[in-house]
Design a protein around this motif. Structure first.
Motif, PDB file in Angstrom:
ATOM      1  N   LEU A 150       0.832  -1.206   0.000  1.00  0.00           N
ATOM      2  CA  LEU A 150       0.000   0.000   0.000  1.00  0.00           C
ATOM      3  C   LEU A 150       0.865   1.255   0.000  1.00  0.00           C
ATOM      4  N   ARG A 151       0.315   2.322  -0.590  1.00  0.00           N
ATOM      5  CA  ARG A 151       0.988   3.622  -0.603  1.00  0.00           C
ATOM      6  C   ARG A 151       0.393   4.489   0.495  1.00  0.00           C
ATOM      7  N   LEU A 152       1.277   5.091   1.285  1.00  0.00           N
ATOM      8  CA  LEU A 152       0.842   5.851   2.442  1.00  0.00           C
ATOM      9  C   LEU A 152       0.206   7.181   2.055  1.00  0.00           C
ATOM     10  N   LEU A 153      -0.883   7.502   2.743  1.00  0.00           N
ATOM     11  CA  LEU A 153      -1.516   8.812   2.650  1.00  0.00           C
ATOM     12  C   LEU A 153      -1.235   9.636   3.905  1.00  0.00           C
ATOM     13  N   ASP A 154      -1.073   8.955   5.035  1.00  0.00           N
ATOM     14  CA  ASP A 154      -0.727   9.572   6.316  1.00  0.00           C
ATOM     15  C   ASP A 154       0.302   8.695   6.994  1.00  0.00           C
ATOM     16  N   ALA A 155       1.198   9.320   7.759  1.00  0.00           N
ATOM     17  CA  ALA A 155       2.139   8.569   8.591  1.00  0.00           C
ATOM     18  C   ALA A 155       2.468   9.399   9.818  1.00  0.00           C
ATOM     19  N   GLN A 156       2.256   8.812  10.968  1.00  0.00           N
ATOM     20  CA  GLN A 156       2.508   9.512  12.232  1.00  0.00           C
ATOM     21  C   GLN A 156       3.480   8.674  13.050  1.00  0.00           C
ATOM     22  N   GLY A 157       4.761   9.021  12.977  1.00  0.00           N
ATOM     23  CA  GLY A 157       5.789   8.270  13.687  1.00  0.00           C
ATOM     24  C   GLY A 157       5.832   6.820  13.269  1.00  0.00           C
ATOM     25  N   LEU A 158       5.554   6.529  11.990  1.00  0.00           N
ATOM     26  CA  LEU A 158       5.399   5.147  11.525  1.00  0.00           C
ATOM     27  C   LEU A 158       6.755   4.509  11.246  1.00  0.00           C
ATOM     28  N   ALA A 159       6.988   3.348  11.862  1.00  0.00           N
ATOM     29  CA  ALA A 159       8.192   2.554  11.609  1.00  0.00           C
ATOM     30  C   ALA A 159       7.769   1.123  11.343  1.00  0.00           C
ATOM     31  N   VAL A 160       8.376   0.496  10.336  1.00  0.00           N
ATOM     32  CA  VAL A 160       7.954  -0.831   9.880  1.00  0.00           C
ATOM     33  C   VAL A 160       9.155  -1.761   9.800  1.00  0.00           C
ATOM     34  N   ASP A 161       8.975  -2.968  10.305  1.00  0.00           N
ATOM     35  CA  ASP A 161       9.999  -4.008  10.212  1.00  0.00           C
ATOM     36  C   ASP A 161       9.822  -4.745   8.895  1.00  0.00           C
ATOM     37  N   GLU A 162      10.784  -4.554   7.969  1.00  0.00           N
ATOM     38  CA  GLU A 162      10.718  -5.183   6.653  1.00  0.00           C
ATOM     39  C   GLU A 162      11.801  -6.247   6.495  1.00  0.00           C
ATOM     40  N   SER A 163      12.308  -6.752   7.632  1.00  0.00           N
ATOM     41  CA  SER A 163      13.433  -7.688   7.576  1.00  0.00           C
ATOM     42  C   SER A 163      13.094  -8.946   6.784  1.00  0.00           C
ATOM     43  N   PHE A 194       4.903  -2.774   2.649  1.00  0.00           N
ATOM     44  CA  PHE A 194       4.791  -4.007   1.892  1.00  0.00           C
ATOM     45  C   PHE A 194       4.098  -5.103   2.694  1.00  0.00           C
ATOM     46  N   ALA A 195       3.330  -5.920   2.000  1.00  0.00           N
ATOM     47  CA  ALA A 195       2.610  -7.025   2.633  1.00  0.00           C
ATOM     48  C   ALA A 195       3.580  -7.924   3.385  1.00  0.00           C
ATOM     49  N   GLY A 196       3.153  -8.350   4.577  1.00  0.00           N
ATOM     50  CA  GLY A 196       3.961  -9.246   5.391  1.00  0.00           C
ATOM     51  C   GLY A 196       4.870  -8.551   6.372  1.00  0.00           C
ATOM     52  N   SER A 197       5.153  -7.243   6.163  1.00  0.00           N
ATOM     53  CA  SER A 197       5.965  -6.507   7.137  1.00  0.00           C
ATOM     54  C   SER A 197       5.094  -6.159   8.345  1.00  0.00           C
ATOM     55  N   THR A 198       5.725  -5.738   9.424  1.00  0.00           N
ATOM     56  CA  THR A 198       4.985  -5.474  10.660  1.00  0.00           C
ATOM     57  C   THR A 198       5.281  -4.064  11.156  1.00  0.00           C
ATOM     58  N   VAL A 199       4.261  -3.432  11.688  1.00  0.00           N
ATOM     59  CA  VAL A 199       4.384  -2.076  12.220  1.00  0.00           C
ATOM     60  C   VAL A 199       4.945  -2.166  13.642  1.00  0.00           C
ATOM     61  N   THR A 200       6.081  -1.540  13.862  1.00  0.00           N
ATOM     62  CA  THR A 200       6.692  -1.562  15.189  1.00  0.00           C
ATOM     63  C   THR A 200       6.344  -0.321  16.007  1.00  0.00           C
ATOM     64  N   HIS A 201       6.081   0.820  15.346  1.00  0.00           N
ATOM     65  CA  HIS A 201       5.732   2.046  16.051  1.00  0.00           C
ATOM     66  C   HIS A 201       4.815   2.881  15.180  1.00  0.00           C
ATOM     67  N   GLY A 202       4.012   3.702  15.834  1.00  0.00           N
ATOM     68  CA  GLY A 202       3.260   4.732  15.151  1.00  0.00           C
ATOM     69  C   GLY A 202       1.975   4.269  14.507  1.00  0.00           C
ATOM     70  N   ARG A 203       1.440   5.183  13.691  1.00  0.00           N
ATOM     71  CA  ARG A 203       0.181   4.975  12.995  1.00  0.00           C
ATOM     72  C   ARG A 203       0.354   5.356  11.525  1.00  0.00           C
ATOM     73  N   GLY A 204      -0.522   4.831  10.686  1.00  0.00           N
ATOM     74  CA  GLY A 204      -0.472   5.170   9.276  1.00  0.00           C
ATOM     75  C   GLY A 204      -1.787   4.887   8.587  1.00  0.00           C
ATOM     76  N   ARG A 205      -1.909   5.436   7.385  1.00  0.00           N
ATOM     77  CA  ARG A 205      -3.099   5.219   6.561  1.00  0.00           C
ATOM     78  C   ARG A 205      -2.639   5.155   5.124  1.00  0.00           C
ATOM     79  N   GLY A 206      -3.062   4.122   4.415  1.00  0.00           N
ATOM     80  CA  GLY A 206      -2.585   3.964   3.053  1.00  0.00           C
ATOM     81  C   GLY A 206      -3.594   3.306   2.146  1.00  0.00           C
ATOM     82  N   GLU A 207      -3.372   3.506   0.831  1.00  0.00           N
ATOM     83  CA  GLU A 207      -4.246   2.922  -0.188  1.00  0.00           C
ATOM     84  C   GLU A 207      -3.586   1.682  -0.771  1.00  0.00           C
TER      85      GLU A 207
END
Length: 898
Positions: A150-163, A194-207
């Protein structure tokens, strides 16, 4: 830049209206039909032929194959054909059973479904992640698994684990302000999740851009074959045990051949057939199949107890558990927070009636403007939703936030009107590390900051408080006494504050988070689950220690723990600051603080790992329950991770070995009980098979020492294994609980399958069967019977031994007469079926000739039954001695007791 500034900077200037409202339900359904479900194809299970061939990859089968070739070489065609027939039948049975286990595991995996929060028709709803479609507006929060690209429209302190996708161990910070090129490396596409990654911090909104195989991880999946599942330690130990038995058989054959050479009088063909017979008689061919069945039954029974196994090792490991570090909220309690009291500065208190999500109930007492301001702050510093839909109130979001919305409704406030009057400019979402959330809201007279969080955090941010006399300097000591008193009653306390006079601020500098005015606090209650107290008591009776680990205030934790009877009302509570203070003293200081404690409060995520490691050093086999991102490290560090299936995050479920579908602590105890039953049944099967093999081994050696002909032919021995153990060992795997499993000490995690009690059973039962069988055979030969007639009666005696021994093996201590057969209908059918099969073979032309058996007289039947009864009598006497040796049900000692 502060959290507020970042939130405003990342906001798109003019999002399309359809993105704000998301897809309509009709459009979502249309796209689902067009694009298909958002999932990757599961690895194809092995086909029937592959499963069939796999059954031959076993050292026991190798030995039987060699025996078949040897029989053919010495001209024993019937023996060779029969051995091959048994091999094929065993492979067929094993393939059917393994296929059944695959189906069971697949069905259980379907119970573990991911979820996603999407906006449809302007409303956030939670759906199965497989129903996400391209164009969906997805809301992300800490702990979520990203359901699609998904493509982000909003991100508030968003961090994602893509390992899992990029191999980068550090979380990647995401932003919506910039647009990366399609050809940019994945690690540099900061506006895409990206699908399968996990959000470690923050909030977000995406299409959503892509789903299923069209995602980045889907492209990888297309290029890979079926994944090979790793084996659990139990199966590895069983394989080692299998090779050890195979080696022992080889040594026994060599010893038998040497003994025959020393005794003399045996022709080479006789020696070869004796060696073949020994190999055939001592091989427990049914062990792999019986173990597969036992584990599959354990998975099914645990599923019935609301425990879904993600990793097969948990079937064994859960039954070995000696200590549980349990989360409080939702596991020991019902996870339905309700505001029960509101307290304003100065001590004015309002009781609140009603419980749960429904706004039914009322705020008792005179409603003042100060009380209204308190409720407004809680409703605006809020990320949840509460709406009336379908004849019921529906909520979405954090339970604390939902409780504040319910509280506002009880005061008669309109949530939609409130949000329209005070439009949000920026949000600091709640994270456990910061212990508060805040909202910057614009109203007609300027911007206002509303915040809520732990009393300690709010007091640190406030310099004034709102009283009936107006705004006055804050009295921290008085407020501290108020929330200490409330926490001591078991309430969860949330404090609220605001700051006005910010003018037309669009974002705030860091200093704006101070200088706030304290509005008051609310007392929330999350009642214990009705069965939690009994479950904790049951765990402790079974030698399983229980500790409650929570982020709540120490006084709240103490009150809940006292209600659970984990500690006395004034029992010690170890806090996060206490652990931090002990860390410079090293492991010894930490262990001295942690190991005697059973209640831990104000614990940070990394400190949960410290607690687990301390109990591991004490020799415990530790299970950890959790539902959030902050629980995942401790769950991974523990021996067994237990995730919540209903309220847990995807990260917690991924870190877990098993999942509770009802988020209930009592289900863990039920799972431990089933785990102990499974392991007990495995031990029973091993003892049954090895005892039978040992009896045949003893029979052969005694026969050679006496210089007698071969006591049973290779074909007869194969037939014996088929009818004396072939059905009974699998039926033993279905044995239900004996009772009292949770009243005994847990087994040692490093305990071998073939431990002392199993060894005693094998030596006793095997010796009695071997001696009686040899005595009968030798007496018949010495009295002038032909070897064929002696073998016929000896084989019948061994079949009777096998059936009675299977019945006796149902328990290591309980009398066979105290266990109704109806509790295990599979064994109740297997025993008579095996006996009738052998009797019937005596009357079937052709088969009776190959087996060299014939009908026997009533007198012979009576004699054989008397000999078989000796085995039953000896085993009953041994069980009586075992019960006397054990005394009353074993209770845990001080070191093991929780």
């Amino acid at each position: 830049m502060t959290g507020f500034a970042s939130a405003v900077a990342d906001r798109p200037t003019a999002p399309a209206p359809e993105r704000e409202d998301g897809l309509t339900p009709a459009e979502a359904a249309s796209r689902l039909a067009r694009h298909g479900r958002n999932r990757l194809p599961e690895p194809a299970p092995p086909g029937p032929l592959a499963l069939f061939v796999r059954q031959f990859l076993n050292p026991f089968i190798y030995i039987l194959g060699i025996a078949a070739v040897a029989a053919l070489a010495v001209g024993q065609l019937p023996s060779a054909v029969f051995i091959v027939a048994v091999l094929l039948l065993n492979a067929l049975i094993g393939a059917v059973q393994e296929n059944s286990a695959h189906r069971s595991a697949s069905a259980l995996r379907q119970m573990i479904r991911g979820h996603a929060t999407v906006v449809r028709g302007g409303m956030p709803i939670r759906i199965d992640s497989e129903e996400v479609v391209p164009g969906d507006l997805v809301l992300l929060a800490s702990g979520d698994r990203v359901p699609a690209d998904l493509r982000l429209l909003d991100a508030q302190g968003l961090a994602v684990d893509e390992s899992m996708l990029t191999g980068e161990s550090l979380a990647v910070t995401k932003a919506a302000a910039t647009r990366s090129a399609e050809e940019a490396p994945l690690s540099e596409r900061h506006d895409v999740c990206f699908a399968g990654s996990t959000v470690t911090h923050g909030r977000g909104r995406g299409e959503v851009l892509a789903t299923g195989l069209e995602t980045q991880i889907g492209g990888i999946a297309r290029s890979l074959g079926s994944a090979r599942l790793s084996e659990p330690p139990l199966m590895i130990r069983i394989r080692q045990f299998t090779w050890q038995v195979a080696a022992a058989i080889g040594i026994a054959i060599a010893a038998l051949a040497g003994l025959m050479g020393l005794v003399g009088g045996y022709l080479p063909q006789e020696m070869a057939m004796m060696a073949i017979g020994l190999a055939v008689s001592t091989i427990p061919e049914g062990l792999p199949a019986a173990l597969t069945v036992a584990l599959a039954i354990g998975m099914r029974r645990m599923s019935a107890s609301n425990v879904v196994i993600r990793k097969l090792v948990a079937v064994e490991a859960l039954g070995s558990c000696t200590f549980i570090c349990s989360d409080k909220t939702g596991t020991l309690t019902v996870n339905e927070l309700t505001i029960a009291r509101a307290v304003l500065p100065g001590g004015t208190a309002f009781d609140v009636t009603g419980a749960g999500v429904r706004p039914g109930g009322a705020v008792l007492g005179e409603r003042t403007e100060r009380l209204r301001a308190l409720a407004i702050a809680g409703a605006l510093a809020n990320e949840s939703h509460l709406d009336y839909s379908g004849g019921d109130w529906v909520s979405e979001g954090d339970i604390v936030d939902v409780a504040f919305l319910v509280f506002a409704k009880k005061l008669g406030l309109s949530l939609s009107a409130l949000r329209a009057e005070q439009r949000r400019l920026a949000l600091i979402p709640y994270e456990s590390e910061r212990a508060f959330s805040a909202s910057l809201d614009r109203r007609a007279d300027g911007a206002v900051l509303h915040a809520k969080g732990s009393p300690e955090k709010m007091l640190a941010l406030c310099t004034a408080m709102e009283t009936a006399a107006g705004t006055v300097p804050i009295d921290r000591a008085a407020i501290a006494r108020q929330f200490e008193a409330l926490a001591g009653e078991g309430y969860r306390i949330i404090a609220l504050a605001r700051r006005e006079g910010l003018g037309a601020a669009e974002h705030l500098a860091e200093e704006a988070l101070g200088g706030m005015t304290f509005l008051g606090m609310v007392a929330m209650i999350d009642p214990l689950r009705p069965e939690a107290r009994a479950a904790v008591a049951q765990a402790r009776r079974g030698g399983i220690g229980v500790a409650m680990v929570t982020g709540d205030h120490p006084a709240t934790a103490r009150a809940i723990a006292a209600d659970l009877e984990l500690i006395d009302g004034d029992g010690p509570v170890v806090t996060g600051p206490m652990i931090r203070a002990a860390e410079p003293g090293g492991e010894a200081a930490l262990d001295a603080l942690i190991q005697p404690a059973r209640v831990f409060a104000r614990i940070e995520p990394r400190q949960k790992v410290t607690i687990v490691e301390s109990f591991l050093r004490a020799g415990h086999f530790v299970a950890v329950t959790g539902d959030g991102v902050n629980d995942a490290p401790a769950m991974r560090r523990a021996n067994v991770g237990v995730a919540m299936g209903r309220g847990g995050t995807d990260v917690a479920r991924d870190a877990a070995d098993l999942i509770l579908t009802d988020d209930n602590f009592a289900s863990i105890i039920a799972g431990i009980e089933q785990g102990r039953v499974v392991y007990n049944n495995i031990r029973k099967v091993v003892a049954l098979l090895i005892a039978t093999g040992f009896s045949a081994l003893l029979l052969f050696f005694l026969t050679v020492l006496a210089g007698l002909p071969m006591p049973l032919t290779a074909v007869q021995l194969l037939w014996l294994n088929l009818v004396a153990n072939g059905l009974q060992d699998v039926a033993l795997a279905f044995e239900p609980r004996e009772g009292g499993e949770l009243d005994r000490r847990p087994r040692r995690p490093d305990e071998p399958i073939f431990e002392a009690r199993v060894l005693r059973h094998v030596l006793l039962a095997g010796t009695v069967m071997g001696l009686l069988a040899f005595g009968l055979y030798a007496a018949l030969i010495w009295s002038g019977h032909a070897p064929e007639a002696a073998r016929n009666l000896t084989l019948m005696l061994m079949v009777l031994f096998g059936n009675l021994h299977a019945l006796s093996s149902r328990s290591e201590t309980r009398s066979v007469f105290a266990m109704p057969l109806a509790r295990n209908p599979f064994l109740a059918l297997a025993v008579p079926a095996a006996q009738l099969l052998h009797v019937g073979a005596m009357y079937v032309p052709g088969l009776s000739g190959v087996l060299e058996i014939a009908p026997i007289s009533l007198a012979e039947w009576a004699g054989l039954l008397c000999l078989a009864a000796v085995l039953l009598g000896v085993e009953e006497a041994a069980k009586a001695l075992e019960r006397r040796r054990a005394g009353p049900v074993s209770r845990p000692g001080p070191a093991a007791r929780g």
